[in-house]
Design a protein around this motif. Structure first.
Motif, mmCIF file in Angstrom:
data_model
loop_
_atom_site.group_PDB
_atom_site.id
_atom_site.type_symbol
_atom_site.label_atom_id
_atom_site.label_comp_id
_atom_site.label_asym_id
_atom_site.label_seq_id
_atom_site.Cartn_x
_atom_site.Cartn_y
_atom_site.Cartn_z
ATOM 1 N N LEU A 1 0.811 -1.164 0.104
ATOM 2 C CA LEU A 1 -0.043 -0.091 0.037
ATOM 3 C C LEU A 1 1.033 1.333 -0.084
ATOM 4 N N LEU A 2 1.969 1.122 0.839
ATOM 5 C CA LEU A 2 3.024 2.405 0.762
ATOM 6 C C LEU A 2 3.544 2.434 -0.555
ATOM 7 N N THR A 3 3.868 1.345 -1.328
ATOM 8 C CA THR A 3 4.537 1.377 -2.340
ATOM 9 C C THR A 3 3.567 2.196 -3.449
ATOM 10 N N ILE A 4 2.129 1.663 -3.542
ATOM 11 C CA ILE A 4 1.570 2.628 -4.717
ATOM 12 C C ILE A 4 1.027 3.742 -3.976
ATOM 13 N N LEU A 5 1.051 4.029 -2.770
ATOM 14 C CA LEU A 5 0.677 5.445 -2.290
ATOM 15 C C LEU A 5 2.160 6.310 -2.899
ATOM 16 N N ALA A 6 3.257 5.713 -2.573
ATOM 17 C CA ALA A 6 4.255 6.508 -2.940
ATOM 18 C C ALA A 6 4.484 6.895 -4.327
ATOM 19 N N HIS A 7 4.000 5.839 -5.196
ATOM 20 C CA HIS A 7 3.822 6.043 -6.578
ATOM 21 C C HIS A 7 2.826 6.945 -6.951
ATOM 22 N N VAL A 8 1.769 7.028 -6.435
ATOM 23 C CA VAL A 8 0.785 8.105 -6.724
ATOM 24 C C VAL A 8 1.092 9.597 -6.194
ATOM 25 N N GLU A 9 1.740 9.740 -5.005
ATOM 26 C CA GLU A 9 2.308 10.824 -4.634
ATOM 27 C C GLU A 9 3.411 11.454 -5.550
ATOM 28 N N ALA A 10 4.137 10.478 -5.818
ATOM 29 C CA ALA A 10 5.369 10.768 -6.552
ATOM 30 C C ALA A 10 4.961 11.392 -8.117
ATOM 31 N N SER A 11 3.862 10.749 -8.492
ATOM 32 C CA SER A 11 3.438 11.115 -9.838
ATOM 33 C C SER A 11 2.648 12.397 -9.810
ATOM 34 N N ILE A 12 2.269 12.907 -8.453
ATOM 35 C CA ILE A 12 1.625 14.196 -8.227
ATOM 36 C C ILE A 12 2.602 15.312 -8.040
ATOM 37 N N MET B 1 8.838 21.454 0.155
ATOM 38 C CA MET B 1 7.419 21.333 0.252
ATOM 39 C C MET B 1 6.835 20.175 -0.614
ATOM 40 N N MET B 2 6.085 19.259 -0.298
ATOM 41 C CA MET B 2 5.325 18.405 -1.285
ATOM 42 C C MET B 2 3.850 18.407 -0.826
ATOM 43 N N THR B 3 3.065 17.952 -1.750
ATOM 44 C CA THR B 3 1.622 18.009 -1.526
ATOM 45 C C THR B 3 1.480 16.783 -0.534
ATOM 46 N N SER B 4 2.188 15.667 -0.340
ATOM 47 C CA SER B 4 1.949 14.564 0.444
ATOM 48 C C SER B 4 2.241 15.026 1.634
ATOM 49 N N ARG B 5 2.858 16.280 2.225
ATOM 50 C CA ARG B 5 3.101 16.257 3.510
ATOM 51 C C ARG B 5 1.805 17.079 4.155
ATOM 52 N N ALA B 6 0.752 17.469 3.356
ATOM 53 C CA ALA B 6 -0.254 18.142 3.828
ATOM 54 C C ALA B 6 -1.529 17.174 4.077
ATOM 55 N N GLU B 7 -1.821 16.920 5.286
ATOM 56 C CA GLU B 7 -2.981 15.920 5.679
ATOM 57 C C GLU B 7 -4.400 16.611 4.984
ATOM 58 N N TYR B 8 -4.544 17.631 5.115
ATOM 59 C CA TYR B 8 -5.869 18.241 4.556
ATOM 60 C C TYR B 8 -5.938 18.639 3.243
ATOM 61 N N ARG B 9 -5.159 18.040 2.361
ATOM 62 C CA ARG B 9 -4.789 18.436 1.060
ATOM 63 C C ARG B 9 -6.109 19.043 0.028
ATOM 64 N N LEU B 10 -7.210 18.081 0.219
ATOM 65 C CA LEU B 10 -8.471 18.494 -0.624
ATOM 66 C C LEU B 10 -8.781 19.947 -0.182
ATOM 67 N N LEU B 11 -8.644 20.385 1.243
ATOM 68 C CA LEU B 11 -8.988 21.671 1.400
ATOM 69 C C LEU B 11 -7.974 22.786 1.234
#
Lengths: 459, 631
Positions: free
Chosen positions: A167-178, B428-438
């Protein structure tokens, strides 16, 4: 943390016939009303009154237990919040079921000492007692932590990590692509792949949740059901095993009208024995309730003792046989003291094979040792094995797994509905957070590490 | 020999992206402000990539703008390309990025600074902080000028004891040929601040005419003229593309053959570099299996011939750099104009900071940007703005502002730095923000402009247009709730043509808009309606309706979060005396001195049981008549 509704079993397990599930918080009353069927019409319960009725599962309307409920509205309560107490009829089984249903309705499992803590924070108890509150929080968590550490090095942590990693791997992948939209290295993860991994993880979680019941076995004993046609001697067997007279034993079929539950120790293994009323069609209202409970007890059992009367021709009860299925089961040929020829036993033994047959006489206390041996045999070398049961032993962990389950189901829904990845990522985050509650790991640092160890990104 | 050179309310040391925002905010809030820089030609210098924005970073720029900062307005005047990234990934992560004309950006920023009232700009190297009784008094420059001030903001970027490394060559220096600041960091240590050493790097720049663009792939900008600033759409400008090429097996061979000459591998670099921008030699060593790595060629301006070689950050010797570049398709005849380099610098431990960016050690001393352990122009600007506002508030004896994690990426950035600290330059990375949708880039005004207006950084006209937009959004949402669509033949036919399921029963237009495949425009068409509203408004309507379920979920989480943030912990609490705390928790809490129970709960090593213990003690204190808590 501060104002949600908490719940817990507030009587120590294994004590007395009545157990209490207690809730505190603003949603307590609503949850209480949703999970309880009053015996007589009640529009708005009066505060601090006891009501009779049944705990039900609001999802399917199924009755869990006969119970008494009381609603105590703030501020005249122990915590100065709305408090609801459900007095269950008995045994750990209906208690845990009731708690699970309440948790499923949105209450949160209370942490050690939390009711007392709230009582203090809301001004219910005085300063002198505050020190004691801290002691309670500390003491219980230290024990819990000790257990937690044991669990961490054990099977559960390995299993949860095995779910967490992909799960962490796919989330990391999603986040990296973002975060790195232009890097070929992190081409957008195919939605099918997210779906595949979440289905895989869901399966594993289902398995783990199923072992929650095995975990319970270690804590509460092997749930053993005594079944058989009416009047074959089931209650006598129970009494013999317990060494005391409990159930009403008569020669009239159907006199065991309730499900009795007792704990005992056989060769070091704890058994929770449920003696059931015979399963048969009946017009008697009270008895029919007993029969219904028997069916449930049978479905919930880890081990089945199927009692038959050797002095009568045995016609296997189809419903019971179906319910037994592949469950560990011992056939008890009772009343051998009245038997004229042992040939019958030989024939029976062949008929029920591979299920073990134990010949005994409950009233004459014959064959008890054989039965104990057979039970131990089933427990340690049969399909109820103690080692593999050490998985999910706490309701808190089970709860976390169920929340992971919900989040992953949301992931699937979001994918099937064609939602964008920013939403899918939110559910993946929730799933990982819930798993982290079991292993005590935070996602933040792990996720960043996972991204940079898997993807080659940089300026 | 020092001489008294003047008195200011606020002094800002360093005119990079943090310093510019800090000094502008302070001056605009009415404080007499002095901005000092080593070199007036290096104001708002972009020593690394010629771009502003991108995921999370673009969010920060929008937030800086919504709160009344400068960066967005300046890049809107100096951009040569604009792109909205992640458009297929959902509105929470849409991200704006501009390529900048570096010189133009610097010039526009300098012009803004020079024309701001209350702001003096001066070239000087600061060597000493004047501190008395734990309170900052002023600064002394190399030329002996003593300036007094009530608050000082340090925004020294990578200049403190800066050291440039290229192969075995290393020398004292700031980025891009600038001077290093040599004496200030030992002075900072003397006054009680903890220093550490970080590292970062940049690739070579090459001449435009030496690139064979036919061997590269064009990366054009968007046609739509997205503005960074909420203040309005900038004039449409000529867009300049970037170009994509890649490393080859030969590039990797050259790197491997010369690894022994790399200061990283020879152990010449002690500073801790960021994982997220590894040098090319790092990438080739760590990801052995990759046959190639992407290389983007980015123009540094309209008139400049210099191109930035993104993806090739390096500290290998210059001759190796040239050989490496020549092995890249399109760069066979490359002319290098500046080599890449690594730079080491001193920075502060952000755990010594309050969430206001004021030091816990020295009253009236603030810091922002790379000196706080972050990296990036945008991260610097965001901190600069907050530090500038709070420095002004110290002078004006007003309560500090706190931007929390539920309000903005700015809050996530600052909270992460001051609560968790950082072991590498923080990006800064978007994944660091827990309330990203807002915390979307499209609603930064919604989140921060009321605060900016209250502070006095957003003017009346802009605030009124913000209010109008908000009212329009609400009205349009109500209208959609009232429009009912029935399962008529016409509607269902149209739905089928939008690849959407036909209706079985009548439904509100707002309900139908929740279907992922239907847009706001589709819904209007189905309803046979039109709308005179701008896309800024309808975009908000669409997002708010479509994501309502998820948004509500996150709002609930935020409510819980806020309750913990509002439980204030008194500063003088003596953690070592609290019975029941684990020793690790007591030590960490004593060091970080969290402002609230919420902040305490985010410190690693502080368990839920420790928080429960703290809760009980806070209540005890309150009842003893000590400190009143909010919440």
């Amino acid at each position: 943390m501060l104002e949600d509704t908490i719940a817990a079993i507030s009587t120590p397990p294994g004590e007395g016939g009545i157990g209490i599930v207690r809730m505190s918080g603003s949603a307590a009353e609503a949850i209480g009303l949703a999970t309880f069927n009053f015996a007589s019409r009640v529009d708005k319960p009066i505060t601090h009154h006891l009501y009779y009725g049944h705990v039900i599962n609001p999802i399917n309307g199924k009755i869990i237990d006969e119970a008494l409920i009381s609603f105590m509205r703030a501020p005249h309560t122990f915590t100065r919040e709305d408090v609801v107490e459900v007095n269950c009829h008995g045994g750990i089984l209906p208690l845990t079921k009731t708690l699970e249903i309440i948790l499923a309705q949105g209450a949160r499992m209370a942490t050690p000492g939390e009711f007392t803590q709230r009582a203090f924070l809301n001004g219910r108890i005085d300063l002198a007692q505050a020190e004691a509150v801290i002691q309670v929080i500390r003491a219980k968590t230290d024990i819990a932590m000790e257990l937690g550490v044991k669990q961490l090095v054990g099977q559960l942590s390995r299993e949860v990590s095995a779910i967490r990693k992909p799960l962490l791997t796919i989330l990391a992948h999603v986040e990296a692509s973002i975060d790195y939209p232009e890097h070929q290295d992190v081409e957008e993860l195919a939605r099918d792949e997210i779906l595949r991994v979440s289905i895989l993880c869901l399966d594993k979680i289902n398995t783990l949740v199923a072992t929650a019941d095995k975990g319970r076995i270690l804590r509460e004993g092997i749930r053993t059901a005594i079944v058989g046609s009416p009047n074959v001697g089931k209650s006598s067997l129970l009494n013999v095993l317990l060494g005391q007279q409990r159930a009403i034993v008569t020669d009239i079929p159907g006199t065991t009208r309730d499900v009795l539950e007792e704990s005992l120790n056989v060769g070091g293994v704890a058994l929770t024995i449920v003696d059931t009323a015979g399963i048969r069609d009946t017009a008697d209202e009270i008895e029919r309730m007993g029969v219904e409970r028997s069916r449930q007890a049978l479905a919930d059992a880890d081990l089945i003792l199927y009692v038959l009367d050797v002095t009568e021709e045995w016609v296997p009860d189809n419903e019971i046989m179906r319910a037994i299925g592949a469950k560990p089961c011992i056939i008890i040929a009772n009343k051998v003291d009245l038997l004229l020829s042992v040939d019958i036993l030989t024939t029976l033994s062949q008929t029920v094979a591979p299920k073990p047959l134990v010949a005994m006489s409950a009233t004459e206390m014959l064959g008890l040792t054989d039965l104990e041996e057979a039970i131990i045999q089933q427990v340690f070398s049969g399909s109820v094995r103690a080692e593999e049961s050490i998985m999910v032993t706490s309701t808190r962990h089970k709860n976390a797994l169920l929340r992971t389950h919900t989040a992953l189901s949301d992931v699937q829904d979001a994918i099937n509905l064609g939602y964008a990845v920013d939403l899918i990522a939110i559910d993946l985050h929730s799933a990982l957070e819930a798993l982290g509650e079991i292993t005590g790991e935070n996602i933040g640092p792990d996720l960043v590490e996972e991204i940079f160890s898997n993807f080659c990104i940089g300026k | 020999m020092t001489y008294f050179a003047g008195e200011y309310d606020v002094i800002v040391i360093g005119a990079g992206h943090a310093g510019c925002e800090a000094s502008l905010a302070s001056a605009r809030l009415g404080c007499k402000t002095l901005l000092l820089t080593l070199n007036l030609e290096a104001i708002a210098l972009m020593p690394c990539n010629p771009a502003i924005g991108g995921p999370a970073k673009g969010h920060l720029v929008r937030e800086v703008d919504a709160l009344g900062g400068q960066m967005a307005r300046t890049i809107d005047q100096a951009r040569i390309q604009i792109r909205m990234l992640n458009t297929a990934k959902g509105p929470a992560v849409h991200a704006l990025r501009a390529q900048a004309d570096k010189n133009l950006y610097q010039w526009e920023m300098r012009r803004t600074l020079e024309n701001t009232a209350n702001l003096d700009l001066r070239q000087a190297m600061v060597e000493q902080l004047k501190v008395k009784a734990g309170k900052v008094q002023g600064i002394v420059t190399r030329t002996g000028a003593l300036y007094r001030a009530h608050a000082v903001v340090i925004t020294t970027g990578t200049y403190l004891k800066g050291r440039i490394i290229i192969g075995s060559l290393h020398y004292q220096g700031g980025p891009n040929g600038q001077l290093a600041s040599t004496k200030l960091s030992s002075n900072l240590k003397q006054v009680g601040l903890d220093l550490r050493r970080f590292k970062t790097g940049t690739p070579a720049r090459i001449h435009r005419d030496s690139i064979d663009f036919s061997k590269t792939v064009i990366q054009p900008g968007d046609e739509e003229n997205f503005p960074f600033s909420f203040a309005g759409t900038p004039t449409q400008r000529k867009q300049v593309p970037c170009w994509l090429t890649h490393t080859t097996a030969e590039t990797h061979r050259i790197i491997h053959a010369n690894l022994h000459r790399s200061p990283l591998y020879a152990g010449d670099i002690q500073g801790i570099g960021p994982r997220y921008c590894p040098s090319i030699e790092d990438k080739v060593v760590r990801f052995k299996d990759r046959p190639t790595h992407q290389v983007f060629l980015e123009p540094e301006g309209y008139d400049s011939a210099e191109y930035y070689v993104q993806g090739m950050s390096t500290s290998l010797p210059e001759d190796v750099q040239v050989a490496m570049l020549k092995s890249i398709p399109g760069l066979e005849n490359v002319k290098m104009m500046r080599p890449g380099y690594a730079i080491e610098y001193d920075c502060l431990d952000p755990l010594q900071l309050q969430p206001t960016l004021e030091s816990k050690v020295i009253e009236g001393l603030f810091s922002a940007g790379q000196i706080n352990g972050s990296s990036g122009y945008e991260e610097a600007a965001a901190q600069g703005l907050v530090a500038g506002i709070n420095a002004a508030h110290v002078v004006q004896e007003q309560a500090p502002i706190l931007v929390d994690r539920s309000m903005a990426y700015i809050g996530v950035l600052i909270d992460d730095l001051v609560t968790k600290g950082t072991l590498e330059p923080y990006r800064m990375m978007t994944s660091r923000a827990e309330y990203r949708l807002l915390l979307r880039q499209d609603n930064a005004d919604e989140r921060l402009t009321p605060l900016g207006y209250e502070l006095g950084l957003i003017d009346e006209a802009r605030y009124q247009s913000f209010l109008t937009k908000r009212t329009d959004v609400a009205a349009e949402r109500t209208r959609l709730e009232k429009i009912t669509l029935s399962p008529s033949e016409q509607v269902n036919k149209m739905l089928t043509s939008f690849a959407s399921q036909p209706l079985k029963a009548a439904v509100a237009a707002s309900q139908l808009l929740k279907r992922p495949e239907l847009s706001y425009a589709n819904i209007l068409q189905l309803a046979g309606e039109t709308s005179p509203l701008s896309s800024l408004v309808t975009n908000q309507v669409e997002i708010q309706v479509k994501y309502q379920g998820y948004i509500e979920k996150q709002q609930l989480q935020i409510e819980k979060y806020k309750k913990m943030e509002n439980r204030i912990i008194p500063e003088e609490l003596s953690y070592s005396e609290l019975e029941g705390l684990s020793r690790e928790a007591a030590e960490k809490l004593a060091k970080i001195k969290p402002r609230s129970l919420g902040q305490a709960s985010r410190i690693s090593g502080v368990s839920p049981a420790d928080i429960a213990v703290l809760l009980v003690y806070l209540e005890q204190r309150r009842r003893r008549g000590g400190i009143v808590h909010v919440g």
